[in-house]
Write a protein that holds these residues in place. Sequence first.
Motif, mmCIF file in Angstrom:
data_model
loop_
_atom_site.group_PDB
_atom_site.id
_atom_site.type_symbol
_atom_site.label_atom_id
_atom_site.label_comp_id
_atom_site.label_asym_id
_atom_site.label_seq_id
_atom_site.Cartn_x
_atom_site.Cartn_y
_atom_site.Cartn_z
ATOM 1 N N PRO A 162 0.836 -1.206 0.000
ATOM 2 C CA PRO A 162 0.000 0.000 0.000
ATOM 3 C C PRO A 162 0.871 1.256 0.000
ATOM 4 O O PRO A 162 2.059 1.207 0.334
ATOM 5 N N VAL A 163 0.265 2.384 -0.384
ATOM 6 C CA VAL A 163 0.988 3.658 -0.411
ATOM 7 C C VAL A 163 0.347 4.618 0.588
ATOM 8 O O VAL A 163 -0.816 4.456 0.976
ATOM 9 N N SER A 164 1.082 5.628 0.997
ATOM 10 C CA SER A 164 0.550 6.620 1.918
ATOM 11 C C SER A 164 -0.365 7.585 1.175
ATOM 12 O O SER A 164 -0.384 7.636 -0.068
ATOM 13 N N LEU A 165 -1.112 8.363 1.947
ATOM 14 C CA LEU A 165 -2.017 9.343 1.359
ATOM 15 C C LEU A 165 -1.240 10.361 0.529
ATOM 16 O O LEU A 165 -1.668 10.733 -0.574
ATOM 17 N N LEU A 166 -0.099 10.813 1.038
ATOM 18 C CA LEU A 166 0.706 11.795 0.307
ATOM 19 C C LEU A 166 1.257 11.203 -0.980
ATOM 20 O O LEU A 166 1.278 11.874 -2.022
ATOM 21 N N GLU A 167 1.700 9.943 -0.926
ATOM 22 C CA GLU A 167 2.208 9.294 -2.139
ATOM 23 C C GLU A 167 1.116 9.178 -3.188
ATOM 24 O O GLU A 167 1.365 9.375 -4.381
#
Length: 219
Positions: A162-167
Amino acid sequence: MRFLRDNGLTIALLGFSVLTVGGMLLTGWGVYNEELAEHGAGQLDLWNYALSGHFLSALFENWESEFLQMSAYVMLTAILFQRGSAESKDPDQPASQDEDPAEKQNDANAPWAVRAGGMARSLYSYSLGIGLAILFILSFVLHVRYSAEDANAEALMHGQSPVSLLEHLTSTQFWFESLQNWQSEFLSTAVLVVLSIFLRFRGSPESKPVAAPHSETGS
């Protein structure tokens, strides 16, 4: 009934909104469960799908573009002109459609903010654009939030991290989702502005009178 006559436009538009959101929910549910089945995952019931990133991302993605269009349209028509368009103020009389609200401060029928004066009146003078801009920002934030959730759910189905919200916010996928809708909103508004110069729809406040010359500006 007088209530239906006086509020028919809003009732009809809200009715169409409910019907189309309902159709979007049901068809999206079917599409998403087909995708889950292809990956050997369990099916979602309708309630859980309605709370999923897949549905809410698509919903707020569209709301975001609509509120962007409307807020930009309200603000741009305050300062820019298109001669001959029913959607524009007359460039030869740019201030003719809105008198100074301070002159109505003692009018008992004026909105309370006009009568209050000061900062309240100043904010109220631009409240339509401000309100639509706030709705755009809220929809944009919710689109980011649920688009990231949907992207991460899909990543897990494919065994990816998974990726972060910012990414996600800085990803090409997110901006592709947004810009594909934004461009259509600006184009459709431009088409309406130009077509209203030459075409008519009798009875609509968005159209000039049928016999009005093409050079006449405003409805």
